[in-house]
Design a protein around this motif. Structure first.
Motif, mmCIF file in Angstrom:
data_model
loop_
_atom_site.group_PDB
_atom_site.id
_atom_site.type_symbol
_atom_site.label_atom_id
_atom_site.label_comp_id
_atom_site.label_asym_id
_atom_site.label_seq_id
_atom_site.Cartn_x
_atom_site.Cartn_y
_atom_site.Cartn_z
ATOM 1 N N ALA A 333 0.965 -1.122 0.095
ATOM 2 C CA ALA A 333 0.169 -0.011 -0.091
ATOM 3 C C ALA A 333 1.009 1.236 0.028
ATOM 4 N N GLU A 334 1.734 1.173 0.764
ATOM 5 C CA GLU A 334 2.774 2.347 0.923
ATOM 6 C C GLU A 334 3.490 2.884 -0.539
ATOM 7 N N ALA A 337 0.882 4.102 -2.721
ATOM 8 C CA ALA A 337 0.616 5.638 -2.392
ATOM 9 C C ALA A 337 1.623 6.658 -2.756
ATOM 10 N N HIS A 338 2.983 5.841 -2.826
ATOM 11 C CA HIS A 338 4.166 6.515 -3.236
ATOM 12 C C HIS A 338 4.023 6.859 -4.642
ATOM 13 N N ALA A 340 1.546 7.168 -6.563
ATOM 14 C CA ALA A 340 0.199 7.861 -6.746
ATOM 15 C C ALA A 340 0.463 9.510 -6.578
ATOM 16 N N ASP A 397 -5.547 10.727 -6.484
ATOM 17 C CA ASP A 397 -5.889 10.887 -4.871
ATOM 18 C C ASP A 397 -6.654 9.867 -4.470
ATOM 19 N N ARG A 400 -4.678 6.661 -3.905
ATOM 20 C CA ARG A 400 -3.753 6.718 -2.577
ATOM 21 C C ARG A 400 -4.635 6.629 -1.443
ATOM 22 N N ARG A 401 -5.820 7.203 -1.372
ATOM 23 C CA ARG A 401 -6.795 7.122 -0.271
ATOM 24 C C ARG A 401 -7.114 5.448 -0.030
ATOM 25 N N ALA A 403 -5.625 2.879 -1.000
ATOM 26 C CA ALA A 403 -4.373 2.354 -0.639
ATOM 27 C C ALA A 403 -4.082 2.349 0.992
ATOM 28 N N LEU A 404 -4.172 3.560 1.258
ATOM 29 C CA LEU A 404 -3.771 3.805 2.786
ATOM 30 C C LEU A 404 -5.116 3.384 3.759
#
Length: 636
Positions: A333-334, A337-338, A340, A397, A400-401, A403-404
């Protein structure tokens, strides 16, 4: 007396009232009868003898077994009770032990355990008296027409709950019979006669007593399965009304086996049939080991067969809300997010990273197919099965949301369940690699990979949310060594039967229900159903058929690799013959795909931090990217 087997020693209390004492002869069948009328003058009305057991008037026999009998009785206030009486008279220490066990069982407080209103003794015959109220025994409700499946399942769930509570408290029934189960007008079930079948005077050490209770508890569950069988079939199994006698004829003591007949008075749904047949399975290892597992299987079937309560999804909805679909693999996930946060030109790399984490892949599919994006219905253009399209619709975005927002590995799983989950994820990922190599040229690799993964959605859901049940299913599917030298191995259950027997639903149907909940339409729900084992594979008629057949072939090939080494080659041949013509492939093509996927997966795992799979698990699929924006189909 007209029948020695139903004789009482009678003492006249008044001209028309007689007090009866059950004798040891009565152990063969407690049926009291009035005295012969041969001496009565012709034409005169014959007085009806009143049979008494202490202060109770015996009305009729409700049922009997080798060890216990149940009578409908009335007291002097004409209030009805049920008396449970052992089939042997007891004295001294035996009587004290019997009453001590009966009173200990009576202290158990559970809504589905009947508590006796009186535990006593009459002329060396111990007894427990239960209020009758509006309840009747199951034996009184059973008929040749059978009990409706839904009604009986609801009854058995309640009985299993009561038995499980008793077993966990160290008390077993020891002689569960249809006449030892009651149901009232509101459908409330109670188990009667806990621990009343013993002879008393039995002495065990603490360890032996625990072992005896454990063994008796297992027998109780088998007995409940036999009672279920009788209620559905409309006749006693093996033509024996006494459940204990049936158990003595079944393995491991006897050789007879009990399975529900196909011709029954009322239809029996396949999941319920599988549950009942597992409860009485010929192989002792396949039966339910405790009342809780039987209870959960029946509750699963009841929930999933009730569409108004959510259908199959009812099993999962609460857990999906609390712990998500799947947990994110560590670091995945990190990484997403990176990526993205970088510029939008790296969408393809981002899609590869997403595909490497099954949890995020499924979350994006759920998001774009079930939600409103930018005020427009995503489903208006049909289901979305391409990650690049999903990323474009959600925006970086949104990715990313998502994933986190995933649950961190391993979620609620313990260490063992997490290891098994990781093994399953690796296998599904490898199957998706195999599928991309088997698919005809022009089909988008992301779509082929996703359909292959979604065909395993039910397995993944069960492993994550119900790891204990997943282990049961695997155990039921395993074959066992032959019991005799030179004999054939004992086969395990099919995946479908094992799923029914543990969860009350087919695992695949559970996955399809989740996909439907996400907003995926019927065409996708059909594609993610694997072809049934053994069913003929017809030539695909359209793109959806090709995707379904290709994914099924890949998943079947991976399942074969899990078989014992000596069986793998023969099983691979079966799969090859089944799919070769519809897909236009040879056995060598399939073996090459397996070997190539295995090599790529090994290389990927070696380059990643063990023991977790790499983020870029889809590297082998990049060459299949046709750039199409459609869910499936060859490049125009």
């Amino acid at each position: 007396m007209p029948n020695a087997g139903s004789r009482f020693n009678a003492m006249a209390a008044c001209p028309q009232t007689m007090t009866f004492q059950p004798t040891t002869t009565e152990a063969a069948g407690l049926h009291a009868a009035p005295s012969s009328a041969a001496a009565q003058p012709k034409g005169q009305a014959q007085p009806q003898a009143v049979r008494m057991f202490g202060r109770f008037q015996l009305v009729r026999l409700l049922g009997k077994s080798q060890h216990i009998m149940a009578w409908l009785v009335m007291d002097r206030d004409e209030q009805e009770f049920m008396l449970a009486i052992p089939r042997v008279q007891l004295t001294g220490q035996g009587m004290q032990d019997w009453q001590q066990k009966a009173r200990r069982a009576a202290r158990l407080n559970h809504p589905h355990l009947a508590q006796p209103v009186e535990v006593g003794e009459f002329d060396r015959w111990p007894y427990a008296a239960y209020e009758r109220g509006t309840a009747v025994t199951w034996a009184e409700r059973f008929s040749r027409q059978g009990i409706p499946a839904a009604d009986l399942a609801a009854w058995v769930v309640q009985a299993a709950q009561g038995l499980a509570y008793a077993h966990e408290a160290g008390v077993a029934h020891r002689d569960l019979q249809p006449f030892m189960l009651s149901v009232d007008e509101g459908g409330q079930v109670k188990v009667l006669g806990l621990d009343l079948a013993g002879r008393g005077g039995e002495s065990h050490g603490a360890l032996d007593e625990l072992r005896a209770v454990r063994d008796a508890a297992v027998t109780d569950v088998l007995a409940l399965g036999l009672v279920m069988h009788q209620g559905l079939a409309g006749q006693a199994p093996l033509e024996q009304a006494d459940v204990g006698k049936v158990i003595a004829l079944m393995p491991p003591i006897g050789q007879d086996f009990v399975r529900l007949p196909w011709t029954v008075p009322r239809p029996i749904p396949d999941p319920l049939r599988a549950i009942v047949n597992r409860a009485t399975d010929r192989q002792v290892r396949q039966r339910y080991r405790n009342a809780r597992t039987l209870q959960r299987a029946l509750e699963g079937w009841i929930k999933t067969s009730s569409e108004q309560d959510g259908g199959p999804l009812a099993l999962l909805l609460d857990r999906l809300r609390s712990v998500g679909v799947l947990p994110a693999l560590p670091g995945a996930a990190e990484r997403v997010a990176h990526l993205a946060l970088m510029d939008g030109g790296r969408t393809s790399e981002l899609a590869d990273a997403v595909l490497g984490d099954m949890a995020l892949t499924f979350e994006l599919m759920r998001a774009v197919n079930s939600a409103q994006v930018h005020g427009a219905s995503v489903s208006s253009d049909g289901p979305v099965l391409m990650l690049r399209r999903a990323i474009a619709m959600l925006g970086l975005d949104g990715v990313r949301r998502a994933a986190l927002g995933l649950r961190a590995w391993p979620g609620p799983m313990n260490e063992q369940a997490a290891e098994e989950m990781l093994t399953l994820i690796h296998r599904v990922q490898r199957a998706s690699l195999v599928a991309t190599k088997l698919a005809p040229a022009g089909y988008d690799g992301e779509v082929v990979s996703l359909i292959t993964q979604l065909q395993n959605l039910g397995r993944l859901m069960v492993q994550y949310h119900f790891p204990d049940e997943a282990m049961q299913i695997r155990r039921l599917m395993q074959s066992a060594d032959a019991t005799t030298p030179g004999g054939q191995p004992e086969p395990g259950m099919t995946a479908e039967a094992a799923s029914f027997a543990v969860l009350g639903i087919d695992v695949e149907a559970l996955g399809v229900a989740v996909a439907k909940h996400w907003g995926l339409d019927e065409s996708v729900q059909t594609m993610i159903r694997r072809l049934p084992p053994g069913a003929p594979v017809h030539h695909p008629e359209n793109d959806n058929d090709i995707l379904r057949v290709t994914a099924s072939c890949a998943n079947d090939l991976l399942d074969v690799t899990l078989m014992p080494a000596k069986l793998v080659m023969a099983a691979l041949g079966v799969v090859a013959r089944r799919y070769a013509r519809p897909l236009g492939l040879t056995a060598k093509d399939m073996q090459d795909a397996l070997q190539s996927a295995a090599s790529e997966a090994t290389a990927q795992h070696a380059s990643a931090a063990p023991p977790f799979p790499p983020a870029d698990a889809s590297a082998a699929t990049r060459g299949w990217d046709a750039g199409t924006q459609h869910a499936a189909g060859p490049t125009p």
